[in-house]
Design a protein around this motif. Structure first.
Motif, mmCIF file in Angstrom:
data_model
loop_
_atom_site.group_PDB
_atom_site.id
_atom_site.type_symbol
_atom_site.label_atom_id
_atom_site.label_comp_id
_atom_site.label_asym_id
_atom_site.label_seq_id
_atom_site.Cartn_x
_atom_site.Cartn_y
_atom_site.Cartn_z
ATOM 1 N N MET A 1 0.840 -1.184 0.000
ATOM 2 C CA MET A 1 0.000 0.000 0.000
ATOM 3 C C MET A 1 0.884 1.245 0.000
ATOM 4 S SD MET A 1 -3.161 -0.457 2.678
ATOM 5 C CE MET A 1 -4.382 0.625 1.994
ATOM 6 N N SER A 2 0.450 2.233 -0.767
ATOM 7 C CA SER A 2 1.212 3.479 -0.811
ATOM 8 C C SER A 2 0.904 4.324 0.425
ATOM 9 C CB SER A 2 0.861 4.267 -2.073
ATOM 10 O OG SER A 2 -0.444 4.801 -1.968
ATOM 11 N N ILE A 3 1.759 5.296 0.680
ATOM 12 C CA ILE A 3 1.565 6.194 1.814
ATOM 13 C C ILE A 3 0.266 6.976 1.656
ATOM 14 C CG2 ILE A 3 2.478 8.255 2.955
ATOM 15 C CD1 ILE A 3 5.277 7.143 2.432
ATOM 16 N N VAL A 4 -0.033 7.391 0.435
ATOM 17 C CA VAL A 4 -1.275 8.131 0.169
ATOM 18 C C VAL A 4 -2.484 7.252 0.459
ATOM 19 C CG1 VAL A 4 -2.626 9.275 -1.628
ATOM 20 C CG2 VAL A 4 -0.166 9.638 -1.518
ATOM 21 N N SER A 5 -2.447 6.000 0.035
ATOM 22 C CA SER A 5 -3.558 5.074 0.304
ATOM 23 C C SER A 5 -3.740 4.857 1.803
ATOM 24 C CB SER A 5 -3.305 3.724 -0.366
ATOM 25 O OG SER A 5 -3.239 3.858 -1.743
ATOM 26 N N ILE A 6 -2.636 4.702 2.499
ATOM 27 C CA ILE A 6 -2.703 4.499 3.949
ATOM 28 C C ILE A 6 -3.299 5.729 4.623
ATOM 29 C CG2 ILE A 6 -1.317 4.221 6.051
ATOM 30 C CD1 ILE A 6 0.566 2.420 4.397
ATOM 31 N N PHE A 7 -2.896 6.929 4.178
ATOM 32 C CA PHE A 7 -3.425 8.155 4.770
ATOM 33 C C PHE A 7 -4.931 8.265 4.565
ATOM 34 C CE2 PHE A 7 -4.760 12.578 4.201
ATOM 35 C CZ PHE A 7 -4.572 13.039 5.500
ATOM 36 N N PHE A 8 -5.384 8.024 3.344
ATOM 37 C CA PHE A 8 -6.821 8.138 3.083
ATOM 38 C C PHE A 8 -7.615 7.047 3.812
ATOM 39 C CE2 PHE A 8 -5.590 10.916 -0.498
ATOM 40 C CZ PHE A 8 -6.373 12.008 -0.148
ATOM 41 N N LEU A 9 -7.038 5.882 3.927
ATOM 42 C CA LEU A 9 -7.676 4.824 4.708
ATOM 43 C C LEU A 9 -7.797 5.256 6.170
ATOM 44 C CD1 LEU A 9 -8.743 1.899 4.967
ATOM 45 C CD2 LEU A 9 -6.376 1.206 5.348
ATOM 46 N N ALA A 10 -6.729 5.817 6.709
ATOM 47 C CA ALA A 10 -6.739 6.285 8.102
ATOM 48 C C ALA A 10 -7.753 7.411 8.292
ATOM 49 C CB ALA A 10 -5.343 6.755 8.508
ATOM 50 N N LEU A 11 -7.834 8.309 7.331
ATOM 51 C CA LEU A 11 -8.799 9.402 7.401
ATOM 52 C C LEU A 11 -10.234 8.863 7.403
ATOM 53 C CD1 LEU A 11 -8.665 12.487 7.549
ATOM 54 C CD2 LEU A 11 -8.862 12.521 5.066
ATOM 55 N N ALA A 12 -10.494 7.902 6.547
ATOM 56 C CA ALA A 12 -11.827 7.300 6.489
ATOM 57 C C ALA A 12 -12.160 6.572 7.792
ATOM 58 C CB ALA A 12 -11.921 6.336 5.309
ATOM 59 N N MET A 13 -11.179 5.885 8.356
ATOM 60 C CA MET A 13 -11.422 5.142 9.591
ATOM 61 C C MET A 13 -11.657 6.061 10.783
ATOM 62 S SD MET A 13 -11.474 1.939 8.889
ATOM 63 C CE MET A 13 -12.374 2.522 7.473
ATOM 64 N N SER A 14 -11.173 7.311 10.714
ATOM 65 C CA SER A 14 -11.325 8.225 11.839
ATOM 66 C C SER A 14 -12.568 9.106 11.745
ATOM 67 C CB SER A 14 -10.082 9.122 11.957
ATOM 68 O OG SER A 14 -10.014 10.015 10.872
ATOM 69 N N ALA A 15 -13.298 9.034 10.639
ATOM 70 C CA ALA A 15 -14.437 9.932 10.419
ATOM 71 C C ALA A 15 -15.532 9.769 11.463
ATOM 72 C CB ALA A 15 -15.001 9.729 9.021
ATOM 73 N N ASP A 16 -15.910 8.532 11.776
ATOM 74 C CA ASP A 16 -16.971 8.341 12.756
ATOM 75 C C ASP A 16 -16.512 8.697 14.169
ATOM 76 O OD1 ASP A 16 -15.333 6.137 12.665
ATOM 77 O OD2 ASP A 16 -16.931 4.659 12.673
ATOM 78 N N ALA A 17 -15.245 8.458 14.472
ATOM 79 C CA ALA A 17 -14.710 8.865 15.770
ATOM 80 C C ALA A 17 -14.708 10.387 15.885
ATOM 81 C CB ALA A 17 -13.297 8.311 15.955
#
Length: 189
Positions: A1-17
């Motif tokens: 996984m690229s750094i950009v993909s990891i960042f966007f995944l992390a951003l999506a995972m933090s949205a509900d929190a």
């Protein structure tokens, strides 16, 4: 996984929190930065642990976790949301006493409920042969930042009545749970 993909995944995972933390911040009496950092740390650590757990479970029993993760998230979020709505409805209109902080247990339960999706991501990543540690660290760090900002943003909304904030916060948690359930059921069908 690229750094950009990891960042966007992390951003999506933090949205509900992030959404939940706005409600948590609004329910407090002028939360200080320390309380926001404490809340962010609790959410961030739990959000970082759940993909690791999911990844481990994915290696062992992916069918079971994937089949039930959305129901677990929905149940916990709905229960917490209904509790908040009920508390807001039953409290007297003139009762505007806010807390100085939330209990660790309440924050941990809310963090866990909003991180079930990260666990299912961990399950998925187990099959893609992705190094889960950098992904989990990224999810935890982004969640820490987003929740800290959310609590402070909730502080600005603190002038709203406690009842309204509790009812709105509960409705947000219930909506997040319903969206998780809808996404999983629509993807399955």
């Amino acid at each position: 996984m690229s750094i950009v993909s990891i960042f966007f995944l992390a951003l999506a995972m933090s949205a509900d929190a992030f959404a939940a933390s706005i409600g948590k911040g609004a329910m407090l009496y002028r939360p200080r930065l320390f309380e926001a950092l404490r809340t962010g740390l609790i959410f961030g650590v739990i959000e970082a642990i759940t993909p690791l757990v999911g990844w481990s479970l994915g290696r062992v029993a992916s069918d079971y976790v994937t089949a039930w993760d959305h129901w677990i998230a929905f149940s916990i979020l709905a229960a917490l949301g209904l509790r908040m709505v009920w508390s807001g409805v039953k409290s007297a209109p003139e009762a505007t006493q806010k807390q100085n902080s939330h209990s660790f247990i309440l924050l941990a339960m809310t963090a866990f409920a909003t991180s079930i999706d990260a666990m299912s991501i961990g399950v998925s990543l187990a099959f893609l042969d992705v190094d889960i540690v950098p992904v989990a660290i990224a999810i935890g760090c982004v969640t820490f930042i987003m929740v800290t900002i959310g609590v402070m943003l909730g502080r600005m909304l603190g002038s709203a009545s406690r009842r309204t904030v509790e009812i709105l916060g509960g409705a947000i948690l219930i909506t997040i749970g319903c969206l998780i359930l809808y996404q999983h059921l629509s993807a399955a069908g």
